[in-house]
Structures are given as structure tokens and as C-alpha cells.
Design an enzyme around this catalytic site. Structure first.
Site, mmCIF file in Angstrom:
data_model
loop_
_atom_site.group_PDB
_atom_site.id
_atom_site.type_symbol
_atom_site.label_atom_id
_atom_site.label_comp_id
_atom_site.label_asym_id
_atom_site.label_seq_id
_atom_site.Cartn_x
_atom_site.Cartn_y
_atom_site.Cartn_z
ATOM 1 N N HIS A 101 0.850 -1.197 0.000
ATOM 2 C CA HIS A 101 0.000 0.000 0.000
ATOM 3 C C HIS A 101 0.886 1.248 0.000
ATOM 4 O O HIS A 101 1.848 1.332 0.774
ATOM 5 C CB HIS A 101 -0.911 -0.005 1.229
ATOM 6 C CG HIS A 101 -1.711 1.267 1.370
ATOM 7 N ND1 HIS A 101 -2.748 1.584 0.524
ATOM 8 C CD2 HIS A 101 -1.603 2.296 2.255
ATOM 9 C CE1 HIS A 101 -3.253 2.748 0.874
ATOM 10 N NE2 HIS A 101 -2.569 3.208 1.933
ATOM 11 N N SER A 102 0.544 2.203 -0.896
ATOM 12 C CA SER A 102 1.274 3.473 -0.980
ATOM 13 C C SER A 102 2.751 3.204 -1.269
ATOM 14 O O SER A 102 3.091 2.653 -2.315
ATOM 15 C CB SER A 102 1.086 4.271 0.315
ATOM 16 O OG SER A 102 1.681 5.538 0.201
ATOM 17 N N PHE A 103 3.643 3.571 -0.350
ATOM 18 C CA PHE A 103 5.060 3.283 -0.536
ATOM 19 C C PHE A 103 5.293 1.774 -0.670
ATOM 20 O O PHE A 103 6.147 1.316 -1.442
ATOM 21 C CB PHE A 103 5.846 3.852 0.650
ATOM 22 C CG PHE A 103 7.274 3.387 0.731
ATOM 23 C CD1 PHE A 103 8.219 3.828 -0.182
ATOM 24 C CD2 PHE A 103 7.673 2.495 1.720
ATOM 25 C CE1 PHE A 103 9.530 3.390 -0.102
ATOM 26 C CE2 PHE A 103 8.977 2.063 1.801
ATOM 27 C CZ PHE A 103 9.916 2.516 0.885
#
Length: 633
Positions: free
Chosen positions: A89-91
């Protein structure tokens, strides 16, 4: 392995492993409950990066390759044992993608599925054109993180938690900012359904029927087209969401950045406004000081009128002297010198006034009568007023938000208004105004100093010349008094001599008159004895005695007449000289009176000096003898 890869609930019989990558600033603990939430066929692994949790003392990774190498080093054997899937998720989505790309290229391993969320594709234009945020200051970075959301507000609101959270977050963002990939490397596998060979068919005319392969091909094309369009739609939706997220973040950041710049601009304007205000106050004070100096110089110039009038009046009075008393004496020389000194003082004072006047008042091209200082003051005031208005405008802009009721769309708001300046020109303009005002103030200070020096010099010169004139006048008056007293004494002595001479002339006349009777007697006797007859006409002793007596009387009378004539001539000469002395005494009396009137006239100067508190020392004149000779103490 447990240091880098954590498995909170081991499932040896699991058919697949799910490897989870943390989001920016996150740790492995966030995936602890996933093992319980999923069934036993899935074994959950969680990646723990350096700089957080049990690895808090280790330095952060500087690039994506360090993360991949570290994870591959401990999990490669497990990847080869059984199928695996990836989640990020995200990074974590970025590291997950980079990890899958690496194991595919290097080890020819690929996950059975990869779950990605909260991030746009690393090779998309949105990601490639996104500005880098890792270089921002802590305050700016914190505001940006707040604007994009996704981080618990209680962490951002707590300074201590924010200090612990921000370093890891910025380090992960630095890795993302510097990570680039150019293409998607995974191969998509499609499952093809096999058509049974003994499939039943309907009888029909060959020309009106399609073969099964054509039908299957057509179905496959339709399915492929549908899947392609769905993929395109999905990509568009993802791109739209990413664009919305990116533009929202960009809008929030731009709004924050604009507010920050407005705040900085307000600080700059406020600083320059205070500088201009302080400079304007200094200019006002200097204008007042210069005006006061000019007025004092004008009063000093006006004060020279009285000494000039007194000197001119004294010269006019002394022109009334008559005869030999009209001399070119030191008093006249000092009076003329005093007039010259006063003229020079007036010229110097007038020059100082003209300089102050030129500094205070001069004509501009527009024919408005302004002063250099006033012009600089007006320029400062205009600049200060502009900055106050600009400050009001910028503060009003800073107070506006997207919820403000007065905001609206404007036609062509990005236009460059005529007369716009650069920040360098703006600052240079204010700096020039302050510099010019300081230069004018420095010139004004120099003028005031020159005025003070000139006034002191003029005052000293006038006072010195006044004392010189008064000394010469007292000395001349003393000489006049001596000459007058001398003339009085000479006149009295001459008059006494005339009186004595007149008495002597009277005595001579009486003696001369008294000698006439004896002379007549002798003449009569001699004449009568001529009448003697004959031999009796003898020249006897009597005859000789009478003749001698007659001669003696005649000689005496002649001598008396001569002496009387001399006495009368001397008397006439004395009387003429007496008349001259009386006239000269009158002239000396008039000259002395004029000198005394001059002294009385000059008392006006002495009273003026005493009024100003300047007491001059008077040189005394003392008489040391009855002849009134001058003795200078």
C-alpha cells in the site's frame, strides 16, 4: 530472517505465502492480525525495514535496490518452495512492484497475484511528473502530509510523535522520489478453454453455417475486446483516481505554498514598511531641525541690521565734524571696517540661508514648490502608502479560503498588469528611497553644521569688531577731551595775556601822554631862551641840559610809541588767535559732542549684547596727569 521478515502466525501447511510490504513510515506490526483474519491456507509474511520497530537504530535505506537486496537475501529460498503473492500500500505498493520486477528479471519467479493500493503506476506520467517532496523542511513536509490525508491526525498533532514519525516517512519518500522504471514487465497469462472434439452440431446448409473454430474465435475476440476495454476503462479509472488524488494534493500544496509566499511577502512588506516609516520620521525630525537652523540663521541675519545701522549712523554723525576736526582717524577706519565685516557677515549668513532654503525649497519641473527633504519625504510617504495598500491586499488574499463567499472566477486573472515590477526592482526602489532620504538628511546635517559654524564665526567677528570700534571711539573721545581741555587752557591763558597786555598798553599810553608835558616844558624853555638878547644868547649848561632833556624825552616818547605799537600789534595778534581758538574750541566741542553721540548710539549695540547674555570687557581709560594724557591699562 525474523529481523527483516516477520511471520506472526506460522502455517506450515499453507498452500501460498502472502508477503506484505509496509507503507511509508510504517512497520511490520500493522499486518499482525492479518494471519488471524485469513484462513490457514495463507501464511502471512510482513517486511520490516531499517529505522523502525526493532531496527530503529539502523540507518534508513537510501534507494529501492537496497530494500530489494535486503528482502531477497532472506526470503529467496521460501519463494522457491511454494507459490507466493505480494501486497503493498502506498510506498509499499512501489516496493512491492520493484520486488516483483526484480525477482522476475533475475530469478524468473513471479507471484501468483499482486495486490497494490494507494499509489499510481511508477511508470505513469502522473508519477514521473510529480514534484519531489523529500527535500522540504519538516514544517512544510508536515503540512503537505496533513493536506494529502492518510496519516492519523493525533500523530501529526503531537510534536514528539511527529518527530519520531517524520524521519522514517521522509526517508521512504526519498526512496520513492528517486525510483524510476520504464515499462511493465509481467506477462499476463490467459486460461484457454478447450473445445471437446465430439461436440454436437446442427445440420444446416454449409453456406449458412460457421465452423466451431470460427465461433470460438469470434467469442474469443469478443471476450478479448471486452477484457481490453475493461482494462482500458480500469486504467482510465485508475488514472482518473490518481489524477484526482494528485491534483487534489497539488491544489492543496499550491494553496499552502501560495499562502506561505503571501505570508513571506507580507513579512517583507511589513519590514520595508517599518523601515520606510522610521526613515520618514527621521526625515521629519531633520526637516524640523533644518527649519529651526534656518530660522536661527535668519534671526542672526536680522540681528546684523542694527549694527549696520549704528555703524552707518556713526559714520554720518562724524561727517558733521568741521575744519581740522574732520580727520581720517582710527575710529573712522574701524567703523568702515565694521561695515565691511557686517556686509561680509550678511553675505555669509545669506549664503547659509540660501543653502538651507535650497535644501528645504526648490522648484520641480512641475512647478510645485517642494523641498529636497520634502520631496524625499513625499517619495517615502508614497512608497509607504503603497506598501500599506499592498499589505492590506496581501493580507486580504491570505485570509481568503476556498470557503470564502467573496471568491469568484475572474476574466484573465493571470495577465501581467502594466507597470508591474520584479521583486528586485521593488526592493531596489524602496532601498533607493531610503538611501536618497539618508543622503538628503546627511546634506541637511552638513548644512546645519555649516550654519552653526558660520553663525559662531559671524558673532565672534561682529563682537570683536564692535569692541575694536568702541575701543577706538573711547580712545578718540579721550583724545578729543584732552585737546578740548588743552584748548580751554590755552584760550584762558591767552585771554589772561590779552588782559595783561591791554593793561600794559594802557600804561604805555599813560606814560606816553605823561611825557608830553615835560617835552612841552623843555620845548617852551628852549624856545623862550632863544629870545635872550646879545651875548646872553649863550649856549650854557642850561641850554645843553635842556637840549639833552628834549632829546631824552623825544627818545623816550619814540621808544614808548614803538613799544605801544608792538604791544598793540601783539594784542591784535592775540585777539585774532583768541578768535581762532574760540572757533577751534567750538569745532572741538562739536566734534566731542558728535563722538559722545556716537558712543550713545553704540549703546544700542551694548544693550543688545547684554540682552543676549554676551558681556564684553570694556578697556578703561585713565587720566594720569592734569594734561589728560592717554594711559591705556
Amino acid at each position: 530472517m525474523d529481523k527483516i521478515i516477520t511471520c506472526f502466525s506460522k502455517c506450515p501447511d499453507a498452500s501460498v505465502r502472502l508477503i506484505c510490504f509496509p507503507w511509508a513510515g510504517g512497520g511490520s506490526i500493522h499486518y499482525a492480525r492479518w494471519a488471524k483474519a485469513l484462513n490457514s491456507s495463507i501464511e502471512v509474511y510482513s517486511v520490516r525495514l531499517p529505522g523502525r520497530e526493532g531496527r530503529a537504530k539502523e540507518p534508513f535505506c537510501q534507494n529501492m535496490q537496497e530494500i530489494i537486496d535486503e528482502v531477497i537475501g532472506v526470503i529467496l529460498a521460501q519463494l522457491k518452495e511454494k507459490p507466493f503473492a505480494l501486497f503493498g500500500h502506498s510506498f509499499g505498493a512501489m516496493t512491492c512492484f520493484a520486488f516483483a520486477e526484480h525477482v522476475k528479471k533475475v530469478y524468473n519467479l513471479e507471484p501468483i497475484h499482486m495486490f497494490l493500493s494507494g499509489a499510481s503506476a511508477p511508470y505513469s506520467e502522473t508519477r514521473l511528473q510529480a514534484p519531489k517532496r523529500s527535500h522540504l523542511s519538516d514544517q512544510e513536509f508536515l503540512m503537505w502530509v496533513t493536506s494529502i490525508g492518510g496519516t492519523p491526525p493525533e500523530i501529526l498533532a503531537n510534536d514528539e510523535l511527529a518527530k519520531l514519525f517524520l524521519p522514517a516517512l521522509k526517508a521512504d519518500l526519498y526512496v520513492v522520489d528517486n525510483y524510476r522504471t520504464t515499462s511493465f514487465v509481467f506477462a499476463f497469462l490467459f486460461l484457454w478453454d478447450q473445445i471437446p472434439a465430439n461436440m454436437a452440431t446442427l445440420s444446416s446448409k454449409p453456406s449458412l453455417r460457421y465452423s466451431v473454430s470460427d465461433w470460438a474465435t469470434d467469442n474469443k475476440q469478443i471476450s478479448d475486446a471486452a477484457e481490453l476495454k475493461r482494462n482500458i476503462s480500469h486504467e482510465i479509472r485508475q488514472a482518473g483516481r490518481a489524477l484526482r488524488n494528485e491534483t487534489a494534493n497539488k491544489t492543496n500544496w499550491d494553496e499552502y505554498d501560495s499562502s506561505r509566499r503571501l505570508s513571506d511577502r507580507i513579512n517583507d512588506i511589513t519590514r520595508w514598511k517599518e523601515n520606510l516609516k522610521a526613515c520618514a520620521q527621521e526625515v521629519d525630525a531633520e526637516m524640523d531641525a533644518l527649519t529651526l537652523s534656518k530660522e536661527e540663521t535668519e534671526r542672526a541675519l536680522a540681528a546684523t541690521v542694527l549694527p549696520l545701522e549704528v555703524a552707518a549712523e556713526c559714520l554720518t554723525l562724524r561727517e558733521g565734524r568741521r575744519g581740522k576736526e574732520l580727520v581720517s582717524d582710527p575710529v573712522e577706519a574701524e567703523l568702515k571696517k565694521e561695515v565691511e565685516v557686517i556686509d561680509g557677515a550678511q553675505r555669509n549668513l545669506q549664503h547659509c540661508i540660501d543653502q538651507a532654503f535650497e535644501q528645504l525649497w526648490w522648484f520641480l519641473i512641475s512647478a510645485d514648490l517642494l523641498s529636497r527633504l520634502q520631496e524625499a519625504r513625499q517619495q517615502l510617504t508614497m512608497d509607504l502608502q503603497d506598501k500599506i495598500e499592498a499589505l492590506d491586499v496581501d493580507m486580504s488574499c491570505l485570509s481568503l479560503t476556498i470557503r470564502s463567499p467573496e471568491i469568484s472566477l475572474k476574466p484573465y486573472p493571470t495577465r501581467v498588469p502594466p507597470g508591474s515590477t520584479t521583486p528586485q526592482q521593488w526592493e531596489q526602489f524602496s532601498r533607493y528611497n531610503i538611501t536618497r532620504a539618508k543622503e538628503e538628511m546627511q546634506a541637511s546635517v552638513q548644512i546645519r553644521e555649516n550654519n552653526s559654524i558660520t553663525k559662531a564665526q559671524v558673532q565672534n567677528e561682529l563682537e570683536a569688531q564692535r569692541m575694536a570700534v568702541e575701543f577706538a571711539l573711547r580712545k578718540r573721545t579721550h583724545h578729543q577731551e584732552q585737546a578740548h581741555h588743552e584748548m580751554q587752557w590755552q584760550l584762558k591763558t591767552t585771554q589772561d595775556e590779552i588782559a595783561e597786555l591791554e593793561k600794559d598798553i594802557g600804561g604805555l599810553e599813560e606814560d606816553l601822554h605823561a611825557k608830553m608835558a615835560p617835552l612841552k616844558l623843555v620845548h617852551t624853555r628852549l624856545e623862550n631862551r632863544i629870545k635872550r638878547p646879545g651875548m646872553d644868547l649863550c649856549r650854557d649848561e642850561v641850554q645843553f641840559g635842556l637840549v639833552d632833556e628834549a632829546k631824552q624825552l623825544e627818545a623816550t616818547i619814540l621808544a614808548l610809541k614803538q613799544k605801544l605799537a608792538q604791544a598793540q600789534h601783539s594784542l591784535q595778534s592775540l585777539k585774532q588767535h583768541e578768535a581762532q581758538m574760540i572757533e577751534d574750541r567750538s569745532r572741538k566741542q562739536d566734534a566731542l559732542s558728535l563722538e559722545q553721540r556716537s558712543s550713545q548710539t553704540r549703546l544700542r549695540l551694548t544693550l543688545g549684547v547684554q540682552t543676549e547674555g554676551l558681556h564684553s570687557a570694556v578697556v578703561p581709560l585713565t587720566n594720569s596727569s592734569g594734561r589728560h594724557k592717554l594711559d591705556l591699562a
